[in-house]
Write a protein that holds these residues in place. Sequence first.
Motif, PDB file in Angstrom:
ATOM      1  N   LEU A 204       0.577  -1.093   0.007  1.00  0.00           N
ATOM      2  CA  LEU A 204      -0.216  -0.067  -0.035  1.00  0.00           C
ATOM      3  C   LEU A 204       0.830   1.296   0.151  1.00  0.00           C
ATOM      4  CD1 LEU A 204      -2.686   1.424   0.422  1.00  0.00           C
ATOM      5  CD2 LEU A 204      -2.541   1.130   2.841  1.00  0.00           C
ATOM      6  N   TYR A 205       1.863   1.340   0.733  1.00  0.00           N
ATOM      7  CA  TYR A 205       2.627   2.256   0.989  1.00  0.00           C
ATOM      8  C   TYR A 205       3.815   2.575  -0.231  1.00  0.00           C
ATOM      9  CZ  TYR A 205       5.964   6.021   2.535  1.00  0.00           C
ATOM     10  OH  TYR A 205       6.835   7.133   2.833  1.00  0.00           O
ATOM     11  N   GLU A 210       3.803   6.160  -1.580  1.00  0.00           N
ATOM     12  CA  GLU A 210       4.974   6.618  -1.614  1.00  0.00           C
ATOM     13  C   GLU A 210       5.102   7.158  -3.003  1.00  0.00           C
ATOM     14  OE1 GLU A 210       9.420   5.719  -0.061  1.00  0.00           O
ATOM     15  OE2 GLU A 210       8.217   4.237  -1.222  1.00  0.00           O
ATOM     16  N   PRO A 211       5.043   6.450  -4.201  1.00  0.00           N
ATOM     17  CA  PRO A 211       5.155   7.213  -5.425  1.00  0.00           C
ATOM     18  C   PRO A 211       4.275   8.624  -5.785  1.00  0.00           C
ATOM     19  CG  PRO A 211       4.871   4.824  -5.523  1.00  0.00           C
ATOM     20  CD  PRO A 211       4.623   5.104  -4.228  1.00  0.00           C
ATOM     21  N   ALA A 212       3.499   8.606  -5.106  1.00  0.00           N
ATOM     22  CA  ALA A 212       2.341  10.018  -5.239  1.00  0.00           C
ATOM     23  C   ALA A 212       2.816  10.827  -4.154  1.00  0.00           C
ATOM     24  CB  ALA A 212       1.085   9.476  -5.053  1.00  0.00           C
ATOM     25  N   GLY A 213       3.793  10.571  -3.407  1.00  0.00           N
ATOM     26  CA  GLY A 213       4.198  11.562  -2.395  1.00  0.00           C
ATOM     27  C   GLY A 213       3.313  11.644  -1.341  1.00  0.00           C
ATOM     28  N   VAL A 214       2.374  10.773  -0.889  1.00  0.00           N
ATOM     29  CA  VAL A 214       1.566  10.807   0.037  1.00  0.00           C
ATOM     30  C   VAL A 214       1.836  10.170   1.471  1.00  0.00           C
ATOM     31  CG1 VAL A 214      -0.838  10.135   1.043  1.00  0.00           C
ATOM     32  CG2 VAL A 214      -0.425  10.671  -1.426  1.00  0.00           C
ATOM     33  N   GLU A 215       1.695  10.942   2.479  1.00  0.00           N
ATOM     34  CA  GLU A 215       2.584  10.761   3.929  1.00  0.00           C
ATOM     35  C   GLU A 215       1.255   9.721   4.610  1.00  0.00           C
ATOM     36  OE1 GLU A 215       3.955  12.693   7.832  1.00  0.00           O
ATOM     37  OE2 GLU A 215       3.659  13.848   6.176  1.00  0.00           O
ATOM     38  N   ALA A 216       1.715   8.687   5.071  1.00  0.00           N
ATOM     39  CA  ALA A 216       0.949   7.669   5.764  1.00  0.00           C
ATOM     40  C   ALA A 216       0.561   8.281   7.342  1.00  0.00           C
ATOM     41  CB  ALA A 216       1.571   6.406   5.944  1.00  0.00           C
ATOM     42  N   GLY A 217      -0.409   8.031   8.028  1.00  0.00           N
ATOM     43  CA  GLY A 217      -0.807   8.292   9.314  1.00  0.00           C
ATOM     44  C   GLY A 217       0.024   7.208  10.253  1.00  0.00           C
ATOM     45  N   GLU A 218      -0.524   7.080  11.593  1.00  0.00           N
ATOM     46  CA  GLU A 218      -0.065   6.002  12.376  1.00  0.00           C
ATOM     47  C   GLU A 218      -0.342   4.526  11.825  1.00  0.00           C
ATOM     48  OE1 GLU A 218      -1.262   4.617  16.815  1.00  0.00           O
ATOM     49  OE2 GLU A 218      -2.345   5.898  15.756  1.00  0.00           O
ATOM     50  N   GLY A 237      -8.576   2.060  11.696  1.00  0.00           N
ATOM     51  CA  GLY A 237      -8.022   2.304  10.469  1.00  0.00           C
ATOM     52  C   GLY A 237      -8.262   1.466   9.269  1.00  0.00           C
ATOM     53  N   VAL A 238      -7.372   1.665   8.230  1.00  0.00           N
ATOM     54  CA  VAL A 238      -7.875   0.789   6.932  1.00  0.00           C
ATOM     55  C   VAL A 238      -6.579  -0.090   6.582  1.00  0.00           C
ATOM     56  CG1 VAL A 238      -8.976   2.876   5.882  1.00  0.00           C
ATOM     57  CG2 VAL A 238      -6.448   2.639   5.300  1.00  0.00           C
ATOM     58  N   SER A 239      -6.480  -1.042   5.784  1.00  0.00           N
ATOM     59  CA  SER A 239      -5.706  -2.002   5.474  1.00  0.00           C
ATOM     60  C   SER A 239      -5.659  -2.425   4.049  1.00  0.00           C
ATOM     61  CB  SER A 239      -5.885  -3.310   6.415  1.00  0.00           C
ATOM     62  OG  SER A 239      -4.543  -4.092   6.030  1.00  0.00           O
ATOM     63  N   ALA A 240      -4.550  -2.806   3.459  1.00  0.00           N
ATOM     64  CA  ALA A 240      -4.601  -3.298   1.934  1.00  0.00           C
ATOM     65  C   ALA A 240      -4.071  -4.570   2.162  1.00  0.00           C
ATOM     66  CB  ALA A 240      -3.512  -2.557   1.220  1.00  0.00           C
ATOM     67  N   LEU A 241      -5.159  -5.462   1.662  1.00  0.00           N
ATOM     68  CA  LEU A 241      -4.671  -6.884   1.568  1.00  0.00           C
ATOM     69  C   LEU A 241      -5.079  -7.524   0.173  1.00  0.00           C
ATOM     70  CD1 LEU A 241      -6.724  -7.840   4.855  1.00  0.00           C
ATOM     71  CD2 LEU A 241      -4.258  -7.909   4.669  1.00  0.00           C
TER      72      LEU A 241
END
Length: 301
Positions: A204-205, A210-218, A237-241
């Motif tokens: 997900l990151y 990361e390629p889009a320059g987006v910062e993750a939260g906790e 929260g959310v997840s990617a599976l």
Amino acid sequence: MIELRHLRTLLALKESGSLAGAAKKRFVTQSALSHQIKELETRINSSIFIRKSKPLAFTQEGARLLNLAEEILPKVIETEYDLKQGLNEEGDQLGVGIECHSCFRWLMPVMEQFRTAFPQVNLDLSSRHLFDSLNALEMGELDVVLTSDPVPGQAIAYQHLFDFEVKLVVSKDHPLAKLEYVTAQQLEKQTIISYPVPLERLDLYRHFMEPAGVEAGEQLHCDLTMMLLQRIACRDGVSALPTWSISESYGLNLTSVKLGAEGLKRPLFGAYRKDGRNVRLAQNWLTLVANEGLAKQHKLN
């Protein structure tokens, strides 16, 4: 007390989708299976599955026990095999490294198929080299590794097994739940729930945010799939599976959304040393993995 026969019955129920099918898998009569289920339900004071549901649907209590079965039974099978072979007995061994937490569950049929074909081989399926498995492969500590991130090198061969899709998993009442797909920007500062894996190694990151320059939260960690899904359902929260994990949502208040308009697709490779002593065994194992994975992808589609 919950017994292994109960866990095996739950797994048979999930795989067959019916009492009749489960009884056939367990080599017992349907009456005997029903009696065993009733005995278990009495012990936990709760129903295991919803009666007359088609396809068969587990209750929350049943889903928790099913999760337990899928976590424990592979280890029991492994230990049983080791004890039958003799702990001090030397013999052929195939060390398999897994870089994906959620792969263990659907690899169980592959383990059984491999042991049927090669009963003399001790199959050691492990995630103990989770963050350094390819190096362990080069050093001879493993014979084969399942990975989505091949590293070019002269000594290691990579066999493409299949591609799978990674989706965002959210609670059904989450603001992102109704979208056809999410953009990386919509995940800015979102709390991410994952297995105990560093943020920079998460698909997900690494391949979306990361390629889009987006910062993750906790980032919150969960060791078990059921616990992870429950936290998502509670909107922690959310997840990617991978889609094979999402299909087993155990009746929780969850849904999945595509990552980007085209979806996030990832490959799975089997890696083995070209000069390894177990090349033939590694290739046979990977053929079984590829067949099982493709069959699972076909069902999901």
